[in-house]
Write an enzyme that holds these catalytic residues in place. Sequence first.
Site, mmCIF file in Angstrom:
data_model
loop_
_atom_site.group_PDB
_atom_site.id
_atom_site.type_symbol
_atom_site.label_atom_id
_atom_site.label_comp_id
_atom_site.label_asym_id
_atom_site.label_seq_id
_atom_site.Cartn_x
_atom_site.Cartn_y
_atom_site.Cartn_z
ATOM 1 N N GLU A 175 28.249 32.353 13.014
ATOM 2 C CA GLU A 175 28.559 33.196 14.177
ATOM 3 C C GLU A 175 29.542 32.513 15.115
ATOM 4 O OE1 GLU A 175 27.905 36.139 13.959
ATOM 5 O OE2 GLU A 175 26.267 36.157 12.511
ATOM 6 N N HIS A 206 33.007 32.917 13.837
ATOM 7 C CA HIS A 206 33.580 34.250 14.030
ATOM 8 C C HIS A 206 34.475 34.312 15.271
ATOM 9 C CE1 HIS A 206 32.421 36.903 10.893
ATOM 10 N NE2 HIS A 206 31.127 36.770 11.063
ATOM 11 N N GLU A 209 34.253 37.436 7.368
ATOM 12 C CA GLU A 209 32.943 36.914 6.974
ATOM 13 C C GLU A 209 33.078 35.682 6.076
ATOM 14 O OE1 GLU A 209 30.276 37.930 8.355
ATOM 15 O OE2 GLU A 209 31.214 39.642 9.346
ATOM 16 N N ASP A 242 31.665 32.051 6.813
ATOM 17 C CA ASP A 242 30.767 31.354 5.891
ATOM 18 C C ASP A 242 31.271 29.940 5.605
ATOM 19 O OD1 ASP A 242 28.921 33.386 5.611
ATOM 20 O OD2 ASP A 242 29.790 34.192 3.766
#
Length: 680
Positions: free
Chosen positions: A516, A519, A576, A580
């Site tokens: 997160e 991101h 994403e 990751d």
Amino acid sequence: MKVVRAFPAVLLFVAAVSGAQTTSAAKMAAGFSLDTIDKTADPCVDFYQYACGNWIKNSEIPADQAQWGSFVELRERNLDIERGLLEKAAAGGASRNAIDQRIGDLYASCMDEKAADAKGIAPVKPELERIAAAPDKGALIEELGRLDLVGSGSLFNFYAQPDLHNADQVIAYIDQGGLSLPDRDYYIKDENPKMKEMRQHLVEYVTQVFTLAGQTPQQAAESAQTVLRIETALAKASMDRTARRDPKNRDHKMSRDEAVALGPDFYLNRYFAAVGAPNFSQLNVTNPDFFKQVNAVLEAESLDSLKTYVSWHALNAAAPWLSQPFVEANFKFQQSLSGQKEIQARWKRCVSLADRELGEALGQRYVDATFGPDGKQRMLKMVDALETSLAGDIHDLSWMSDETKQQAKVKLDAIRNKIGFPDVYRDYSSVTIKPDDLLGNIARANTFESKREIGKIDKPLDRKEWGMTPPTVNAYYSGSFNEIVFPAGILQPPFFDKSMDDAVNFGGIGLVIGHELTHGFDDQGRKYDPKGNLHDWWTEQDGKEFEKRVSCVADEYSNFVAVDDLKLNGRLTLGENTADNGGARIALMALEQMIADDKTGKEGRKIDGYTPEQRFFLGFGRVWCEKRRPEIARTRVLTDPHSPGKYRVDGVVQNMPEFQKAWGCKAGQPMVAENACHVW
């Protein structure tokens, strides 16, 4: 249109099309265990098979589920907890307070299947009659506004969100919408036979629902073709999913008069009045071309055809909660998308409904029952460790200038952390909930939420607000809020297990935290500044270097085969995949720092024959062990910005020299990428 409960966020996981799991399957759920490992596999050849092979071999997808894995295992356990809370609340008693009355009576009204069967189509008939009575298209748009408030809308979306260039202020947005299938491509792509098949499933479903609503089979078939024709036109005017990822493609602020002029046949001023919107002067039109193109559709289609389309969406929204024939028709259609073998038990559907409609009321009870006083402190400690690691990672980047590094550090320091549950829960005291009025309860709860959202327009942003309910098994980063959010629902095994060593927990919830945080600096998150404004804070050269590195990730994942001959869309999943990869690196960095700081040597010891680094990767792999039915696998490839579990693991570790060192992998082995991608 539907008044969207909009919250700009990048999620950790997107749930399947529908369904929950069986209770027996939930009891199989567990945290980290060596029993999941397939020791016949070589971790340097396929680490996902090594970490998850025995789990895959011994796990079955429950009949009422489209897929099975850590997220759905944990969600099932949470459903059991919530069921107990709701049944207690529904039982009543003199000690029941206002919160328990609302969640209990909503659950009770939902569980009364006999009453739903006895009422048949009656609960939705008044809406259908109002649609039929509209004398002209402008009046139909006004009725559409009323339907949007109760959650039965169509055509386009209207919501409130932070201004892209002044995140402290909330403004109105209008957006594309109005489709029954999951994505525009289902309507317009003919080269894929599965797309044509899904359009046929939609036609069959619409025909069946209109027949149940009282039309003759011939009328219903004609109505279905009308719906398909109109929705195909909407799909052709819609921006594709990959392009929508870029906030710059959704940045079209204009005056209210300019927006109205884009599509006069939308009768937007009449619509805004019907939903009770404030008299705002500016708004963001996320896709102006949609309103221009669909205006021609509204002009060309007859009033009766548009009534058929609006009626369909009212029926479709109500179908899961009407009598059994409607419920079965709705499930059969969902089944074609998900592959689910059986509909989930009524109580599970009702628990999910209570969470959706009164989530922060039910969430209070959930937090009281599950989230211990030390939970938030443990998480904050891990978040602090991960933020320190990301700061170090940014500082050490060889490709980024000091100027941009300084700005990145400012943004990182500004990220807010929300852990467990909101400081202030939503007040549902104005929502009337009755134990014998399911559709009425849903309409009143939706109206409350719709008006609450609309009421934010032209007001300062409330940064205390949450976009998920406390029991949710997920997490997110919001660019407009510049925050990471971890509901209590995910802070349990296998993501976080108090009985496990730090290495496993850093591979689980630690990597989720890192995901997160990253991101905020992925290919789209990097476009927002520390305050949440769409603002380029990168030097031109650093921006080019970044794009070169994320293109490596996009190309790498575009070669992974998800199901049959379908490959991943590396651009759709880029954010994403970047998160990751970055999340894994900074989580491992945080673990290594903890080991280095440990004077006792306890953190660096082997457990069960595995080093801390190896257990970190095993904990990471366990989180993403999953099985999917082919139908949901295909649906997710086309619509989900997340990669399948196998590539969330193998795609990451093949880019990590740290993994190769931990497992002794050699050049040329599959888990050693020849040209490894590295952004963060």
